[in-house]
Scaffold this motif. Sequence first.
Motif, PDB file in Angstrom:
ATOM      1  N   GLN A   1       0.844  -1.196   0.000  1.00 52.25           N
ATOM      2  CA  GLN A   1       0.000   0.000   0.000  1.00 52.25           C
ATOM      3  C   GLN A   1       0.886   1.255   0.000  1.00 52.25           C
ATOM      4  N   PRO A   2       0.383   2.368  -0.546  1.00 53.66           N
ATOM      5  CA  PRO A   2       1.186   3.593  -0.582  1.00 53.66           C
ATOM      6  C   PRO A   2       1.661   3.995   0.815  1.00 53.66           C
ATOM      7  N   TYR A   3       2.912   4.398   0.897  1.00 50.37           N
ATOM      8  CA  TYR A   3       3.522   4.830   2.150  1.00 50.37           C
ATOM      9  C   TYR A   3       4.117   6.219   1.909  1.00 50.37           C
ATOM     10  N   VAL A   4       3.243   7.166   1.607  1.00 51.87           N
ATOM     11  CA  VAL A   4       3.696   8.497   1.202  1.00 51.87           C
ATOM     12  C   VAL A   4       3.672   9.466   2.376  1.00 51.87           C
ATOM     13  N   GLY A   5       2.482   9.793   2.862  1.00 53.88           N
ATOM     14  CA  GLY A   5       2.400  10.672   4.020  1.00 53.88           C
ATOM     15  C   GLY A   5       2.639  12.139   3.725  1.00 53.88           C
ATOM     16  N   ALA A   6       2.166  12.620   2.577  1.00 56.39           N
ATOM     17  CA  ALA A   6       2.261  14.047   2.269  1.00 56.39           C
ATOM     18  C   ALA A   6       1.289  14.369   1.147  1.00 56.39           C
ATOM     19  N   THR A   7       0.756  15.592   1.178  1.00 57.56           N
ATOM     20  CA  THR A   7      -0.087  16.104   0.115  1.00 57.56           C
ATOM     21  C   THR A   7       0.640  17.267  -0.548  1.00 57.56           C
ATOM     22  N   LEU A   8       0.729  17.223  -1.873  1.00 58.24           N
ATOM     23  CA  LEU A   8       1.496  18.227  -2.609  1.00 58.24           C
ATOM     24  C   LEU A   8       0.626  18.948  -3.630  1.00 58.24           C
ATOM     25  N   SER A   9       0.958  20.218  -3.841  1.00 57.33           N
ATOM     26  CA  SER A   9       0.394  20.999  -4.942  1.00 57.33           C
ATOM     27  C   SER A   9       1.561  21.643  -5.672  1.00 57.33           C
ATOM     28  N   MET A  10       1.592  21.515  -6.993  1.00 57.15           N
ATOM     29  CA  MET A  10       2.719  22.040  -7.778  1.00 57.15           C
ATOM     30  C   MET A  10       2.232  23.086  -8.767  1.00 57.15           C
TER      31      MET A  10
END
Length: 610
Positions: free
Chosen positions: A453-462
């Motif tokens: 499962q995804p193990y990211v832990g951040a929300t990004l806007s570019m």
Amino acid sequence: MKAFTRCLLASAALLIAMPAHANDGVMKLVKDPNNWAMQLGNYAGHRYSPLDQINKQNVQDMRVAWTFSTGVLRGHEGGPLVIGDTMYLHTPFPNAVYALDLKEDGRIKWKYEPTQDSNVIPVMCCDTVNRGVAFADGKIFLAQADNTLVALDAESGKVVWSAKNGDHTRGETLTAAPVVIKDKVLVGISGGEFGVRGHLTAYDVKSGKQVWRAYSTGPDKDVKIDPKKTLMMGKPIGEADLGVSTWNGDEWKIGGGTTWGWYTYDPETNLVYYGTGNPGTWNPAQRAKDGKPVDNKWSMTIFARDADTGEAKWVFQKTPFDEWDYDGVNENILADIEIGGKKRQVLVNLDRNGFGYTLDRKTGELLVAEKFDPTVNWATHVDMKTGRPQVVKEYSTFANGPDVNTKGVCPAALGSKDQQPASFSPDTGLFYVPTNHICMDYEPFEVSYQAGQPYVGATLSMYPAPNSHGGMGNFIAWDAATGKVKWSIPERFAVWSGALTTKGGVGFYGTLEGHLVAFDMENGKELWRFKTPSGIIGNVNTYMHDGKQYVAVLSGIGGWAGIGLAAGLTNPQEGLGAVGAHSSLGEYTQLGGVLTVFEVPSRSRQASAK
């Protein structure tokens, strides 16, 4: 008995000779400019051709010679290999390989298409890309998405052997192009966004048997580091097991550091060079120790390893305790350049973090570290004594804390440059670099690990970098001796194709809208531009066949930059934030995997030669 003994001795002698022959075979192919025998052009990663039939005088007459549709609609990275009369072409998932007959404008000699579990697709982070095949010892080597490394007979396409390199149910995939060094084929692993523990593995070219594996994190024996001998900043590391002690608890076991980029090699020192990716997770607070930042070694690190044993000769960590996903896998180009009046054997790395590094390739000594994009703001500079970037607190996602949106970080996680390989010209001594000009807002949050499962832990806007030319890309000429940009070509979108330079004084790169661009290598002046059927994230190649020089490029929008189009995503924060950055890309191009091969008509070549 004597005859039997002689037979054994003869067999042993043949086996001993084979590794050198395999290496010599690749070297011979690379030295013949008629071929394009490696994805990066040669072991040093130059992506340079000594062909000069196409030059500044006649390139404006370049036209399409023939085309070929791959039949696949996702992102097409990498490029074709050319060996004699045959071109070997690959696709994204399902990872088909075609052998095309150059004597008949790409007639299909054979096609290989593996049967793979489609469940691998959701665990491919940033599109279903593949960066190309390798050739050696009469075999084509393909790293399939499902973690199968396969050797195909180059004449028939039949499977000679296959080896399992990972497990997609744990988030592991394969996207990198293998490289053959001596009697071994080397390949990495993808999956840094799924808590995968990175490694580089060597397999026997003849049998597919695993020879060695070097992990990116963990105890020294796993990472193949000897702290008394392995150098860091020119001195022995000294302290043992930093791949464990610089992590919070057992986070190193799911620590990322994946190895999905490019691999270069110096035959003189027998060292293979590559970079490791971001630490998992993207939330730095979970990787801190006792509430304080730690280096998370050996993620974000350039490794120089003995190609025979995998033992680390030296290491250089570019972004310790990465807080922005500045994946450190970009290619390490080997060149001999003059620095301060002295000829140096160097390694040049244009990193995602926006700094261009020049190191001594034998010792790892840091010689130059400068920004190659002036908008880079997350760090002021790199300390030349320690090699550490000096982080600006305002843009530290750790200092600001979880669930806080850190705004205006430049570059974005896409980096000032991603994996799209640069080119080095020995004629000019410059590096020609596709770059991005994008910033981001970055909000980390707590995330739990679950295999597969995804193990990211951040929300990004570019979004495009402020106070720029209004575009999201630049193509630059870089002086690695001084750390300065010589000239720059602005582009509407991030430049996501690999560059090519030639003896003819003409260089090439592709754009996300689909343009193949030819430029004057001295000053960056545009000489020619042609719009191919889809956006270009592939790498431009050139070769000679039947006395004529050709230029070839794979079109097919996708990859991280084009993931919105490739996967039909519309939410700006999807695709790990990349969808918003390129939301208008669909106004300029659409999906479609096509190889386009260009030529200059004979009359133009004859006129330019007079």
